[in-house]
Design a protein around this motif. Structure first.
Motif, PDB file in Angstrom:
ATOM      1  N   GLY A 169     -15.734  -0.794  -6.913  1.00 17.17           N
ATOM      2  CA  GLY A 169     -14.509  -1.566  -6.606  1.00 17.17           C
ATOM      3  C   GLY A 169     -13.550  -0.838  -5.600  1.00 17.17           C
ATOM      4  N   ALA A 170     -14.127   0.281  -5.310  1.00 17.86           N
ATOM      5  CA  ALA A 170     -13.409   0.860  -3.970  1.00 17.86           C
ATOM      6  C   ALA A 170     -13.028   0.064  -2.846  1.00 17.86           C
ATOM      7  CB  ALA A 170     -14.042   2.206  -3.448  1.00 17.86           C
ATOM      8  N   SER A 171     -11.640  -0.130  -2.655  1.00 17.73           N
ATOM      9  CA  SER A 171     -11.527  -0.662  -1.561  1.00 17.73           C
ATOM     10  C   SER A 171     -11.772  -0.213  -0.058  1.00 17.73           C
ATOM     11  CB  SER A 171      -9.981  -1.195  -1.507  1.00 17.73           C
ATOM     12  OG  SER A 171      -9.040  -0.310  -1.282  1.00 17.73           O
ATOM     13  N   ASP A 172     -12.116  -1.233   0.822  1.00 22.29           N
ATOM     14  CA  ASP A 172     -12.209  -0.669   2.214  1.00 22.29           C
ATOM     15  C   ASP A 172     -11.040   0.230   2.605  1.00 22.29           C
ATOM     16  OD1 ASP A 172     -14.345  -1.997   2.214  1.00 22.29           O
ATOM     17  OD2 ASP A 172     -14.081  -3.349   3.640  1.00 22.29           O
ATOM     18  N   SER A 173      -9.797  -0.015   2.348  1.00 19.00           N
ATOM     19  CA  SER A 173      -8.598   0.535   3.194  1.00 19.00           C
ATOM     20  C   SER A 173      -8.505   2.134   2.148  1.00 19.00           C
ATOM     21  CB  SER A 173      -7.418  -0.298   2.622  1.00 19.00           C
ATOM     22  OG  SER A 173      -7.037  -0.803   1.143  1.00 19.00           O
ATOM     23  N   VAL A 174      -8.724   2.000   0.910  1.00 14.56           N
ATOM     24  CA  VAL A 174      -8.745   3.448   0.126  1.00 14.56           C
ATOM     25  C   VAL A 174      -9.687   4.204   0.984  1.00 14.56           C
ATOM     26  CG1 VAL A 174      -9.208   4.446  -1.884  1.00 14.56           C
ATOM     27  CG2 VAL A 174      -7.675   2.537  -1.791  1.00 14.56           C
ATOM     28  N   VAL A 175     -11.167   3.534   1.035  1.00 18.88           N
ATOM     29  CA  VAL A 175     -12.086   4.655   1.524  1.00 18.88           C
ATOM     30  C   VAL A 175     -11.845   4.936   2.995  1.00 18.88           C
ATOM     31  CG1 VAL A 175     -14.662   4.470   2.428  1.00 18.88           C
ATOM     32  CG2 VAL A 175     -13.926   3.480   0.179  1.00 18.88           C
TER      33      VAL A 175
END
Length: 102
Positions: A36-42
């Motif tokens: 569930g890691a979001s693209d924005s966090v990554v």
């Protein structure tokens, strides 16, 4: 060239991998390779690692490309400025791709 190489090394280095200082490295296990890691966090994690590299004064542009089907992440765009005023781009250290080996 040395700063660009240092950026690439830091991005390939998992946090906790170096026994002499387990605080160093990119937090892959903690923030990127999690369900569930979001693209924005990554994207922000990678941007932060670049920005905190010794010799980097600022990051002007940064973008990643994530292909969930192939489980591949690529730094699509990077423009950073060193403390000496030199510009570093993604082209300065070649393609940076993170891919699942399985």
């Amino acid at each position: 060239e040395a700063i660009a190489q240092h950026v690439k090394i830091r991005l390939r280095f998992f946090r906790g991998e170096w026994a002499l200082d387990t605080r160093e490295g990119t937090p892959y296990w903690e923030e990127i390779l999690i369900r569930g890691a979001s693209d924005s966090v990554v994207s922000e994690v990678f941007r932060r690692v670049v920005a905190e590299t010794p010799g980097i004064a600022s990051v002007r542009q940064f973008a990643i490309s994530i292909d969930r089907q192939t489980r591949t992440l690529t730094i699509a765009r990077l423009e950073a400025v060193t403390t000496d005023g030199e510009a570093i781009t993604a082209d300065d250290f070649g393609p940076f791709v993170v891919a699942d080996a399985t």
